[in-house]
Design a protein around this motif. Structure first.
Motif, PDB file in Angstrom:
ATOM      1  N   VAL A   4       0.899  -1.149   0.000  1.00 37.29           N
ATOM      2  CA  VAL A   4       0.000   0.000   0.000  1.00 37.29           C
ATOM      3  C   VAL A   4       0.936   1.197   0.000  1.00 37.29           C
ATOM      4  N   LYS A   5       1.102   1.777  -1.162  1.00 37.88           N
ATOM      5  CA  LYS A   5       1.994   2.933  -1.317  1.00 37.88           C
ATOM      6  C   LYS A   5       1.159   4.202  -1.137  1.00 37.88           C
ATOM      7  N   VAL A   6       1.570   5.019  -0.182  1.00 37.49           N
ATOM      8  CA  VAL A   6       0.909   6.300   0.031  1.00 37.49           C
ATOM      9  C   VAL A   6       1.777   7.362  -0.628  1.00 37.49           C
ATOM     10  N   CYS A   7       1.252   7.981  -1.666  1.00 36.58           N
ATOM     11  CA  CYS A   7       2.048   8.920  -2.467  1.00 36.58           C
ATOM     12  C   CYS A   7       1.636  10.368  -2.195  1.00 36.58           C
ATOM     13  N   GLY A   8       2.449  11.296  -2.705  1.00 34.71           N
ATOM     14  CA  GLY A   8       2.158  12.706  -2.547  1.00 34.71           C
ATOM     15  C   GLY A   8       2.432  13.222  -1.152  1.00 34.71           C
ATOM     16  N   LEU A   9       3.424  12.635  -0.469  1.00 34.78           N
ATOM     17  CA  LEU A   9       3.803  13.058   0.884  1.00 34.78           C
ATOM     18  C   LEU A   9       4.989  14.023   0.814  1.00 34.78           C
ATOM     19  N   ARG A  10       5.085  14.912   1.818  1.00 37.94           N
ATOM     20  CA  ARG A  10       6.226  15.826   1.803  1.00 37.94           C
ATOM     21  C   ARG A  10       6.696  16.265   3.182  1.00 37.94           C
ATOM     22  N   ASP A  11       5.934  15.958   4.201  1.00 37.47           N
ATOM     23  CA  ASP A  11       6.309  16.365   5.550  1.00 37.47           C
ATOM     24  C   ASP A  11       6.816  15.149   6.326  1.00 37.47           C
ATOM     25  N   PRO A  12       8.063  15.185   6.844  1.00 40.77           N
ATOM     26  CA  PRO A  12       8.614  14.015   7.540  1.00 40.77           C
ATOM     27  C   PRO A  12       7.736  13.485   8.664  1.00 40.77           C
ATOM     28  N   LYS A  13       7.139  14.369   9.440  1.00 37.91           N
ATOM     29  CA  LYS A  13       6.288  13.918  10.542  1.00 37.91           C
ATOM     30  C   LYS A  13       5.063  13.179  10.022  1.00 37.91           C
ATOM     31  N   ASN A  14       4.441  13.718   8.978  1.00 40.63           N
ATOM     32  CA  ASN A  14       3.271  13.072   8.391  1.00 40.63           C
ATOM     33  C   ASN A  14       3.640  11.738   7.750  1.00 40.63           C
ATOM     34  N   ILE A  15       4.814  11.677   7.140  1.00 42.98           N
ATOM     35  CA  ILE A  15       5.284  10.417   6.557  1.00 42.98           C
ATOM     36  C   ILE A  15       5.425   9.360   7.649  1.00 42.98           C
ATOM     37  N   GLU A  16       6.001   9.768   8.764  1.00 44.35           N
ATOM     38  CA  GLU A  16       6.167   8.831   9.879  1.00 44.35           C
ATOM     39  C   GLU A  16       4.806   8.351  10.391  1.00 44.35           C
ATOM     40  N   GLU A  17       3.830   9.266  10.473  1.00 43.99           N
ATOM     41  CA  GLU A  17       2.478   8.901  10.918  1.00 43.99           C
ATOM     42  C   GLU A  17       1.847   7.882   9.973  1.00 43.99           C
ATOM     43  N   VAL A  18       2.031   8.107   8.680  1.00 47.53           N
ATOM     44  CA  VAL A  18       1.451   7.223   7.674  1.00 47.53           C
ATOM     45  C   VAL A  18       2.089   5.836   7.730  1.00 47.53           C
ATOM     46  N   ILE A  19       3.389   5.799   7.973  1.00 47.96           N
ATOM     47  CA  ILE A  19       4.068   4.506   8.092  1.00 47.96           C
ATOM     48  C   ILE A  19       3.579   3.764   9.336  1.00 47.96           C
ATOM     49  N   LYS A  20       3.422   4.480  10.433  1.00 45.51           N
ATOM     50  CA  LYS A  20       2.888   3.857  11.640  1.00 45.51           C
ATOM     51  C   LYS A  20       1.459   3.357  11.429  1.00 45.51           C
ATOM     52  N   ALA A  21       0.750   3.996  10.510  1.00 44.91           N
ATOM     53  CA  ALA A  21      -0.617   3.584  10.197  1.00 44.91           C
ATOM     54  C   ALA A  21      -0.653   2.301   9.370  1.00 44.91           C
ATOM     55  N   GLY A  22       0.522   1.888   8.849  1.00 44.11           N
ATOM     56  CA  GLY A  22       0.573   0.627   8.123  1.00 44.11           C
ATOM     57  C   GLY A  22       1.023   0.702   6.683  1.00 44.11           C
ATOM     58  N   ALA A  23       1.337   1.894   6.174  1.00 41.67           N
ATOM     59  CA  ALA A  23       1.802   2.002   4.785  1.00 41.67           C
ATOM     60  C   ALA A  23       3.045   1.148   4.579  1.00 41.67           C
ATOM     61  N   THR A  24       3.102   0.466   3.456  1.00 45.37           N
ATOM     62  CA  THR A  24       4.253  -0.379   3.163  1.00 45.37           C
ATOM     63  C   THR A  24       5.212   0.265   2.166  1.00 45.37           C
ATOM     64  N   ALA A  25       4.871   1.466   1.701  1.00 47.81           N
ATOM     65  CA  ALA A  25       5.771   2.268   0.867  1.00 47.81           C
ATOM     66  C   ALA A  25       5.254   3.702   0.898  1.00 47.81           C
ATOM     67  N   VAL A  26       6.167   4.661   0.718  1.00 46.19           N
ATOM     68  CA  VAL A  26       5.777   6.067   0.683  1.00 46.19           C
ATOM     69  C   VAL A  26       6.345   6.711  -0.576  1.00 46.19           C
ATOM     70  N   GLY A  27       5.628   7.704  -1.077  1.00 51.24           N
ATOM     71  CA  GLY A  27       6.064   8.379  -2.295  1.00 51.24           C
ATOM     72  C   GLY A  27       6.107   9.882  -2.128  1.00 51.24           C
ATOM     73  N   MET A  28       7.181  10.481  -2.652  1.00 51.72           N
ATOM     74  CA  MET A  28       7.344  11.936  -2.647  1.00 51.72           C
ATOM     75  C   MET A  28       7.468  12.420  -4.080  1.00 51.72           C
ATOM     76  N   ILE A  29       6.787  13.502  -4.394  1.00 53.67           N
ATOM     77  CA  ILE A  29       6.749  14.018  -5.755  1.00 53.67           C
ATOM     78  C   ILE A  29       7.756  15.151  -5.913  1.00 53.67           C
ATOM     79  N   PHE A  30       8.675  14.987  -6.846  1.00 52.27           N
ATOM     80  CA  PHE A  30       9.683  16.005  -7.139  1.00 52.27           C
ATOM     81  C   PHE A  30       9.354  16.621  -8.498  1.00 52.27           C
ATOM     82  N   TYR A  31       8.279  17.397  -8.491  1.00 54.45           N
ATOM     83  CA  TYR A  31       7.753  18.007  -9.717  1.00 54.45           C
ATOM     84  C   TYR A  31       7.147  19.344  -9.320  1.00 54.45           C
ATOM     85  N   ASP A  32       7.735  20.427  -9.802  1.00 51.28           N
ATOM     86  CA  ASP A  32       7.362  21.745  -9.283  1.00 51.28           C
ATOM     87  C   ASP A  32       5.960  22.203  -9.670  1.00 51.28           C
TER      88      ASP A  32
END
Length: 244
Positions: A4-32
């Motif tokens: 379960v990849k949660v994409c469109g993340l950019r805040d480290p704290k929120n990423i950590e929360e999402v991982i604790k929620a069970g996400a098995t991958a995270v995605g960050m968008i590098f597109y201005d």
């Protein structure tokens, strides 16, 4: 286990929360042009972000790029301690081939020796993979995947639209019944909490998981971790991982 990849993340704290929620991958968008784009600029901020990614976020870390130069992608890959490069534009098979060769070179000649020199173990889920997005609106679009066989590790099937990622729009998933390739894929495109039963019912032998984004947001780039948790919990055991 499926992603379960949660994409469109950019805040480290929120990423950590999402991982604790069970996400098995995270995605960050590098597109201005994306409202969810990562905007960290200074070298010191990059170092802090990279350290947090390595120490706390022990799941695969996807970086999403759109028609970016190979040199820029590779620099971001290193700067932000990414695991996977996801190409979401019109990148050609030759571009992917060159990217893979250069990633392997960076991996072997820079990253591995750097960690060994300080006696530090490589971060968990460190890898060197490329995912190519195939945008779909009609059955013929699916066939484009054949051009990329042998030069990418995974496909991501998303909705074809003007916006690059996080559009909230869906395509007809039945089109994927025609997919007979050997490369695994992630199912993406406007998946939200209301699609839970459809996700559970979707059954393709090469589906390696799902990608969720805008339908789980509080605001662009910030996810509702509780919604993510409830969704993953309800998906079933094949999407579960052990959470520390």
């Amino acid at each position: 286990m499926k992603y379960v990849k949660v994409c469109g993340l950019r805040d480290p704290k929120n990423i950590e929360e999402v991982i604790k929620a069970g996400a098995t991958a995270v995605g960050m968008i590098f597109y201005d042009k994306s409202p969810r784009g990562v905007t960290i600029e200074t070298d010191s901020d990059k170092i802090i972000f990279r350290t947090e990614m390595e120490d706390k976020m022990q799941v695969p870390r996807f970086g999403v790029f759109v028609n970016e130069s190979i040199e820029t992608v590779l620099q971001v890959y290193y700067d932000y301690s990414l695991s996977v490069i996801q190409l979401h534009g019109e990148e050609t098979p030759e571009y992917c081939r060159q990217m893979r060769d250069k990633m392997q070179n960076i991996w072997e000649k820079q990253i591995v020796p750097a960690y060994r020199s300080i006696g530090k173990e490589l971060p968990a889920n460190c890898c060197c993979q490329i995912v190519k997005t195939i945008s779909i609106s009609k059955p013929e679009d699916l066939q484009k995947y054949k051009e990329y066989v042998g030069v990418v590790d995974f496909f991501l099937f998303d909705t074809k639209c003007e916006e690059k990622g996080g559009s909230g729009q869906q395509f007809d998933w039945s089109i994927l019944n025609q997919y007979d390739g050997d490369v695994e894929f992630l199912l993406s495109g406007g998946i939200g909490p209301d699609d839970l039963e459809r996700c559970k019912a979707f059954n393709h032998p090469k589906c390696g998981g799902i990608d969720i984004n805008s339908k789980f947001e509080v605001s662009p780039g910030i996810k509702d971790a509780q919604k993510v948790k409830e969704f993953i919990d309800a998906l079933g055991p094949e999407y579960k991982r052990e959470i520390e």
